[in-house]
Enzyme design. Structure first.
Site, mmCIF file in Angstrom:
data_model
loop_
_atom_site.group_PDB
_atom_site.id
_atom_site.type_symbol
_atom_site.label_atom_id
_atom_site.label_comp_id
_atom_site.label_asym_id
_atom_site.label_seq_id
_atom_site.Cartn_x
_atom_site.Cartn_y
_atom_site.Cartn_z
ATOM 1 N N LEU A 18 29.875 -25.819 -5.691
ATOM 2 C CA LEU A 18 31.095 -26.192 -6.404
ATOM 3 C C LEU A 18 31.163 -27.700 -6.632
ATOM 4 O O LEU A 18 31.504 -28.166 -7.724
ATOM 5 C CB LEU A 18 32.327 -25.713 -5.625
ATOM 6 C CG LEU A 18 33.649 -25.972 -6.324
ATOM 7 C CD1 LEU A 18 33.804 -25.086 -7.557
ATOM 8 C CD2 LEU A 18 34.833 -25.766 -5.393
ATOM 9 N N ASP A 178 44.206 -22.769 -7.486
ATOM 10 C CA ASP A 178 44.008 -21.513 -8.197
ATOM 11 C C ASP A 178 43.609 -21.950 -9.598
ATOM 12 O O ASP A 178 44.441 -22.499 -10.340
ATOM 13 C CB ASP A 178 45.295 -20.683 -8.236
ATOM 14 C CG ASP A 178 45.048 -19.332 -8.875
ATOM 15 O OD1 ASP A 178 44.515 -19.297 -9.998
ATOM 16 O OD2 ASP A 178 45.363 -18.305 -8.256
ATOM 17 N N HIS A 179 42.344 -21.775 -9.949
ATOM 18 C CA HIS A 179 41.876 -22.435 -11.173
ATOM 19 C C HIS A 179 42.562 -21.889 -12.428
ATOM 20 O O HIS A 179 42.592 -22.561 -13.457
ATOM 21 C CB HIS A 179 40.344 -22.416 -11.286
ATOM 22 C CG HIS A 179 39.742 -21.116 -11.720
ATOM 23 N ND1 HIS A 179 39.508 -20.079 -10.862
ATOM 24 C CD2 HIS A 179 39.314 -20.690 -12.934
ATOM 25 C CE1 HIS A 179 38.957 -19.074 -11.529
ATOM 26 N NE2 HIS A 179 38.829 -19.416 -12.789
ATOM 27 N N HIS A 241 45.071 -15.089 -9.045
ATOM 28 C CA HIS A 241 45.206 -15.537 -10.433
ATOM 29 C C HIS A 241 46.300 -14.781 -11.202
ATOM 30 O O HIS A 241 47.145 -15.385 -11.857
ATOM 31 C CB HIS A 241 43.879 -15.373 -11.170
ATOM 32 C CG HIS A 241 42.708 -15.966 -10.451
ATOM 33 N ND1 HIS A 241 42.765 -17.193 -9.842
ATOM 34 C CD2 HIS A 241 41.447 -15.507 -10.234
ATOM 35 C CE1 HIS A 241 41.584 -17.468 -9.291
ATOM 36 N NE2 HIS A 241 40.777 -16.458 -9.501
#
Ligand SMILES: NC(=O)C1=CN([C@@H]2O[C@H](COP(=O)(O)OP(=O)(O)OC[C@H]3O[C@@H](n4cnc5c(N)ncnc54)[C@H](OP(=O)(O)O)[C@@H]3O)[C@@H](O)[C@H]2O)C=CC1
Ligand SMILES: O=C1O[C@H](COP(=O)(O)O)[C@@H](O)[C@H](O)[C@H]1O
Length: 486
Positions: A18, A178-179, A241
């Site tokens: 990452l 939380d992308h 998500h």
């Protein structure tokens, strides 16, 4: 030139996937845009033996690999490395010394961010040692913790982690990533809702018939069965998500545009979410597992590498959410997410109630639908009723459409860049709050435990379809249907 941010960021897990693919390129973008100028420093740490020069080369290479450009030397000199095993208390002392040295060297005023880009089992340990080994500054403006996913695997484990974090950090210091909350069009939900009276005033049970949230993927489990077979779509995509996107849709208007007020408004909605009994789970939720595609060229889930032959794991989930609030009583929020579906898309379809048809035909008028398309390309569509060209005054649905332009796209920061920036800026609006995370776990745990107690025949959808027939029937029972059909 933007206002300079003064801070030191320590990346735990700095040699990992990452950090290399997303985090260092994001930091570089913040530098190029002028948010980071002179007063910043980055420390990388992992168990790997590496000199600072070698680490600087590693960072340069990762930027080049993922951004096809060389990072400038002036940027790279802000990077330093310290080997540490995060499970060993004594290893934090040299890290502390390095932090203090760089704090002096770059005049960082004691402002510190700790980014945990490490396996989730280490989150609590690192938080504990940051405090006990005194790495948190006492003279700066802030100490902030960025934490990767997943945040627990159930309410119980999440609560344990939360307790460990809160021994060292207060809620306003914790930035849970939380992308999806970093995606441009997810952030646009609030603007669309609260910036347009036509939607803001109609965003309730009087005008909205149902809301649909779809997070669909074409990829299968790939080589992640070890993790995915224990998580499933329910924990991998719904708990985090999907629920975070729903938070933006279900909340009331915040009293002001601050992270505190936004969290308060979202939490009011989350706290009104109905947690289902096992019978209600059976009524309101559908699980699926993909089989091979129609031409039999792609494996079904059970044939994928490392998947147990009798796996009951869900690769698809659809369900109905209900919020017991004045705003939403009686309005279903349908959600679905799955792998190996017909299309890769993230979208929200808001279906409005329709009036009786007063025109010259007796057909009911089609419902207005506002669609917010997040992926694969940002788009807003508003489907409304207009007149046909024929003399009989017939009606027809037409669609108003706006697309993110190439220019906008080029200027849109990647989610990780935005999240690192917002943490540096102290803006927690686009991070998951503990209360919301806790409610989402309680909700998901109730579904998981009902499913664990019953056997389901799998596979029940074909790869390349939009999921099990039962997901269509779920809406049909309420007189609704999915707006997006793949
Ligand atoms: N990769 C991705 O695309 C995504 C990852 N995430 C999350 O980000 C986090 C990191 O993932 P990822 O980068 O893929 O993981 P990797 O396995 O690639 O990297 C893990 C890092 O942690 C370090 N590490 C492991 N054990 C220790 C230890 N005892 N002491 C010090 N450092 C240690 C490793 O270095 P070393 O072994 O040398 O010590 C390495 O730098 C996870 O929480 C993951 O869920 C979230 C979204 C996407
Ligand atoms: O967190 C995760 O998200 C990805 C999907 O993310 P997207 O931004 O590409 O929509 C998903 O594939 C993965 O299983 C999950 O862990």
């Amino acid at each position: 030139m933007p206002k300079e941010i003064t801070t030191l960021v320590t990346f735990f897990g700095a040699t990992g996937d990452l950090a290399k693919r997303k985090l260092f390129p994001s930091v570089y973008n913040l530098y190029k845009k002028g948010f980071l100028q002179e007063h910043f420093a980055i420390i990388g740490t992992s168990r790997q033996e590496m000199t600072t020069e070698e680490f600087q080369t590693f960072v340069s290479d990762s930027i080049k690999e993922f951004m096809q450009e060389d990072a400038d030397a002036d940027f790279i000199r802000h990077f330093d490395y310290e080997k540490a095993d995060i499970t060993v208390a004594a290893d934090y002392a040299p890290l502390k010394a390095k932090i203090e040295k760089l704090d002096q060297e770059f005049a960082l005023n004691g402002n510190r961010i700790f980014y945990m880009s490490i396996a989730p089992r280490f989150f609590g340990t690192v938080a504990k040692y940051l405090k006990s080994e005194e790495l948190l500054s006492t003279n700066g403006e802030f100490n902030r913790l960025m934490i990767e996913k997943p945040f627990g695997v159930s309410f119980e484990t999440a609560e344990k982690l939360q307790n460990e974090l809160s021994d060292a950090f207060s809620e306003d210091q914790v930035y849970r990533i939380d992308h999806y909350l970093g995606k441009e069009m997810v952030q646009n939900i609030a603007t669309l809702r609260f910036g347009n009276p036509i939607f803001n005033n109609a965003w309730n049970k009087d005008y909205i018939d149902n809301i649909q949230v779809t997070l669909s993927e074409t990829l299968g489990v790939e080589d992640r069965a070890g993790y995915y077979d224990t998580a499933g779509a329910l924990r991998d995509m719904i708990q985090n998500h999907t629920m975070q996107v729903v938070g933006w849709l279900a909340m009331d208007e915040p009293t002001e545009w601050t992270d505190t007020a936004i969290r308060e408004a979202k939490n009011k909605a989350f706290n009104a979410l109905k947690i289902y009994t096992p019978e209600e789970v059976a009524e309101n939720f559908v699980r699926g597992q993909y089989g091979p595609d129609a031409a039999n060229t792609q494996n079904g889930y059970l044939q994928e590498k490392d998947v147990p032959a009798d796996s009951q794991n869900n690769t698809y989930v659809a369900g109905k959410l209900e919020f017991a609030t004045d705003r939403w009583n009686g309005v279903p929020f349908y959600i679905r997410s799955g792998k190996r579906l017909a299309a890769k898309t993230t979208r929200i379809d808001v279906v409005f109630k329709q009036d009786a048809n007063i025109f010259n035909n007796t057909q009911p008028l089609e419902k207005n639908v506002l669609s917010i398309i997040v992926d694969p390309e940002g788009k807003i569509e508003y489907s409304i009723i207009a007149k046909d060209t024929t003399p009989e005054f017939k009606t027809r649905p037409i669609t108003l459409e706006w697309k993110v332009s190439a220019d906008d796209k080029a200027q849109t920061p990647e989610p990780y860049e935005r999240m690192i920036h917002d943490t540096m800026d102290g803006n927690g609006s686009n991070f998951a709050d503990w209360n919301g995370v806790a409610v989402a776990w309680k909700f998901v745990d109730a579904i998981q435990s009902a499913w664990d107690a019953t056997h389901q025949e799998f596979p029940n959808y074909v790869s390349g379809s939009m999921g099990p027939v039962a997901a269509d029937e779920l809406l049909a029972r309420d007189g609704h249907k999915w707006v997006y059909e793949g």
